[in-house]
Write a protein that holds these residues in place. Sequence first.
Motif, PDB file in Angstrom:
ATOM      1  N   ALA A   1       7.600   5.533 -11.956  1.00  0.00           N
ATOM      2  CA  ALA A   1       7.706   4.150 -11.329  1.00  0.00           C
ATOM      3  C   ALA A   1       8.918   3.611 -10.995  1.00  0.00           C
ATOM      4  CB  ALA A   1       6.689   3.176 -12.237  1.00  0.00           C
ATOM      5  N   ARG A   2       9.848   3.831 -11.865  1.00  0.00           N
ATOM      6  CA  ARG A   2      11.377   3.226 -11.836  1.00  0.00           C
ATOM      7  C   ARG A   2      11.906   4.012 -10.694  1.00  0.00           C
ATOM      8  NH1 ARG A   2      13.694   2.949 -17.399  1.00  0.00           N
ATOM      9  NH2 ARG A   2      11.795   1.366 -17.786  1.00  0.00           N
ATOM     10  N   ILE A   3      11.705   5.347 -10.547  1.00  0.00           N
ATOM     11  CA  ILE A   3      12.470   5.860  -9.642  1.00  0.00           C
ATOM     12  C   ILE A   3      11.806   5.643  -8.305  1.00  0.00           C
ATOM     13  CG2 ILE A   3      12.779   8.368  -8.512  1.00  0.00           C
ATOM     14  CD1 ILE A   3      13.135   9.380 -11.532  1.00  0.00           C
ATOM     15  N   ARG A   4      10.397   5.532  -8.108  1.00  0.00           N
ATOM     16  CA  ARG A   4       9.973   5.112  -6.998  1.00  0.00           C
ATOM     17  C   ARG A   4      10.277   3.647  -6.418  1.00  0.00           C
ATOM     18  NH1 ARG A   4       9.093   8.131  -3.390  1.00  0.00           N
ATOM     19  NH2 ARG A   4       8.165   6.530  -2.397  1.00  0.00           N
ATOM     20  N   SER A   5      10.378   2.812  -7.334  1.00  0.00           N
ATOM     21  CA  SER A   5      10.965   1.393  -7.057  1.00  0.00           C
ATOM     22  C   SER A   5      12.236   1.520  -6.509  1.00  0.00           C
ATOM     23  CB  SER A   5      10.941   0.725  -8.400  1.00  0.00           C
ATOM     24  OG  SER A   5      11.534  -0.753  -8.196  1.00  0.00           O
ATOM     25  N   VAL A   6      13.385   2.180  -7.125  1.00  0.00           N
ATOM     26  CA  VAL A   6      14.688   2.213  -6.457  1.00  0.00           C
ATOM     27  C   VAL A   6      14.374   2.710  -5.190  1.00  0.00           C
ATOM     28  CG1 VAL A   6      16.715   3.355  -6.817  1.00  0.00           C
ATOM     29  CG2 VAL A   6      15.795   2.423  -8.697  1.00  0.00           C
ATOM     30  N   ILE A   7      14.051   3.906  -5.006  1.00  0.00           N
ATOM     31  CA  ILE A   7      13.766   4.588  -3.479  1.00  0.00           C
ATOM     32  C   ILE A   7      13.177   3.680  -2.602  1.00  0.00           C
ATOM     33  CG2 ILE A   7      12.710   6.336  -2.305  1.00  0.00           C
ATOM     34  CD1 ILE A   7      12.962   8.261  -4.679  1.00  0.00           C
ATOM     35  N   SER A   8      12.246   3.145  -2.927  1.00  0.00           N
ATOM     36  CA  SER A   8      11.588   1.993  -2.159  1.00  0.00           C
ATOM     37  C   SER A   8      12.570   0.862  -1.639  1.00  0.00           C
ATOM     38  CB  SER A   8      10.049   1.243  -2.519  1.00  0.00           C
ATOM     39  OG  SER A   8       9.672   0.470  -1.949  1.00  0.00           O
ATOM     40  N   THR A   9      13.246   0.303  -2.685  1.00  0.00           N
ATOM     41  CA  THR A   9      14.303  -0.840  -2.491  1.00  0.00           C
ATOM     42  C   THR A   9      15.243  -0.394  -1.438  1.00  0.00           C
ATOM     43  OG1 THR A   9      13.515  -1.602  -4.579  1.00  0.00           O
ATOM     44  CG2 THR A   9      15.832  -2.366  -3.493  1.00  0.00           C
ATOM     45  N   LEU A  10      15.969   1.218  -1.753  1.00  0.00           N
ATOM     46  CA  LEU A  10      16.855   1.621  -0.758  1.00  0.00           C
ATOM     47  C   LEU A  10      16.289   1.743   0.544  1.00  0.00           C
ATOM     48  CD1 LEU A  10      18.286   4.116  -3.081  1.00  0.00           C
ATOM     49  CD2 LEU A  10      19.430   2.347  -2.327  1.00  0.00           C
ATOM     50  N   ILE A  11      15.073   2.088   0.692  1.00  0.00           N
ATOM     51  CA  ILE A  11      14.538   2.185   2.100  1.00  0.00           C
ATOM     52  C   ILE A  11      14.509   1.078   2.874  1.00  0.00           C
ATOM     53  CG2 ILE A  11      12.489   2.925   3.480  1.00  0.00           C
ATOM     54  CD1 ILE A  11      12.082   5.008   1.229  1.00  0.00           C
ATOM     55  N   LYS A  12      14.071  -0.223   2.234  1.00  0.00           N
ATOM     56  CA  LYS A  12      13.852  -1.483   2.463  1.00  0.00           C
ATOM     57  C   LYS A  12      15.346  -1.958   3.109  1.00  0.00           C
ATOM     58  CE  LYS A  12       9.966  -2.480  -0.076  1.00  0.00           C
ATOM     59  NZ  LYS A  12       9.508  -3.319  -1.317  1.00  0.00           N
TER      60      LYS A  12
ATOM     61  N   GLU B   1       0.728  -1.038  -0.119  1.00  0.00           N
ATOM     62  CA  GLU B   1      -0.060  -0.180   0.159  1.00  0.00           C
ATOM     63  C   GLU B   1       0.932   1.196  -0.069  1.00  0.00           C
ATOM     64  OE1 GLU B   1      -2.468  -0.325   3.563  1.00  0.00           O
ATOM     65  OE2 GLU B   1      -3.850  -1.889   2.176  1.00  0.00           O
ATOM     66  N   ARG B   2       1.875   1.244   0.621  1.00  0.00           N
ATOM     67  CA  ARG B   2       2.847   2.518   0.919  1.00  0.00           C
ATOM     68  C   ARG B   2       3.305   2.448  -0.439  1.00  0.00           C
ATOM     69  NH1 ARG B   2       5.405  -0.051   5.191  1.00  0.00           N
ATOM     70  NH2 ARG B   2       4.122   0.329   6.977  1.00  0.00           N
ATOM     71  N   ASP B   3       3.878   1.510  -1.378  1.00  0.00           N
ATOM     72  CA  ASP B   3       4.403   1.757  -2.698  1.00  0.00           C
ATOM     73  C   ASP B   3       3.609   2.382  -3.760  1.00  0.00           C
ATOM     74  OD1 ASP B   3       6.785   0.570  -1.505  1.00  0.00           O
ATOM     75  OD2 ASP B   3       6.276  -1.625  -2.540  1.00  0.00           O
ATOM     76  N   VAL B   4       2.098   1.850  -3.477  1.00  0.00           N
ATOM     77  CA  VAL B   4       1.148   2.432  -4.674  1.00  0.00           C
ATOM     78  C   VAL B   4       0.814   3.983  -4.123  1.00  0.00           C
ATOM     79  CG1 VAL B   4      -1.209   2.236  -5.233  1.00  0.00           C
ATOM     80  CG2 VAL B   4       0.552  -0.004  -5.062  1.00  0.00           C
ATOM     81  N   ARG B   5       0.882   4.286  -2.868  1.00  0.00           N
ATOM     82  CA  ARG B   5       0.494   5.611  -2.528  1.00  0.00           C
ATOM     83  C   ARG B   5       0.983   6.680  -3.102  1.00  0.00           C
ATOM     84  NH1 ARG B   5       1.351   5.484   3.192  1.00  0.00           N
ATOM     85  NH2 ARG B   5      -0.577   4.295   3.342  1.00  0.00           N
ATOM     86  N   MET B   6       2.108   6.841  -3.355  1.00  0.00           N
ATOM     87  CA  MET B   6       2.878   7.919  -3.928  1.00  0.00           C
ATOM     88  C   MET B   6       2.524   7.986  -5.299  1.00  0.00           C
ATOM     89  SD  MET B   6       4.775   9.590  -2.098  1.00  0.00           S
ATOM     90  CE  MET B   6       5.280  10.613  -3.399  1.00  0.00           C
ATOM     91  N   VAL B   7       2.037   6.904  -6.279  1.00  0.00           N
ATOM     92  CA  VAL B   7       1.593   7.085  -7.471  1.00  0.00           C
ATOM     93  C   VAL B   7       0.128   7.828  -7.515  1.00  0.00           C
ATOM     94  CG1 VAL B   7       0.855   5.847  -9.466  1.00  0.00           C
ATOM     95  CG2 VAL B   7       2.770   4.915  -8.234  1.00  0.00           C
ATOM     96  N   LYS B   8      -0.668   7.481  -6.450  1.00  0.00           N
ATOM     97  CA  LYS B   8      -1.909   8.071  -6.252  1.00  0.00           C
ATOM     98  C   LYS B   8      -1.897   9.435  -5.861  1.00  0.00           C
ATOM     99  CE  LYS B   8      -5.219   5.981  -7.016  1.00  0.00           C
ATOM    100  NZ  LYS B   8      -5.795   5.866  -8.009  1.00  0.00           N
ATOM    101  N   VAL B   9      -0.993   9.879  -4.881  1.00  0.00           N
ATOM    102  CA  VAL B   9      -0.773  11.264  -4.752  1.00  0.00           C
ATOM    103  C   VAL B   9      -0.079  11.802  -5.911  1.00  0.00           C
ATOM    104  CG1 VAL B   9       0.928  12.759  -3.553  1.00  0.00           C
ATOM    105  CG2 VAL B   9      -0.097  10.833  -2.086  1.00  0.00           C
TER     106      VAL B   9
END
Length: 108
Positions: free
Chosen positions: A97-108, A71-79
């Motif tokens: 989507a690619r940038i958000r994926s990299v950022i999400s992976t780095l956070i994890k 849900e957190r990963d999808v939230r930024m797209v909806k915002v």
Amino acid sequence: MLKRLESQYDSILVRGEAEWQNDPVREKTGPRGRKMKSKAGNLGHRLQEYKTAILNFLFDPRVPFDNNQAERDVRMVKVKQKISGYFRTWDGAVYFARIRSVISTLIK
């Protein structure tokens, strides 16, 4: 231990069923379909029907307890959609989507 938790889940649903049977339900207006249930009855029915999916995290350690990360990963797209209304190009959506994926992976 797991069987005990599963039996407690079942006993809670049995006790709950006695309660949600007493909830007031408005009359159906049409002749077709199932008889209406209260909100508590609908929830109880879903908890019974999807018991294995709900308790799956107990038996399989690979299953997360919740889906908050998805849900957190999808939230930024909806915002982004709310602010801009849409992505101007398909390539822009892919880059975002690619940038958000990299950022999400780095956070994890």
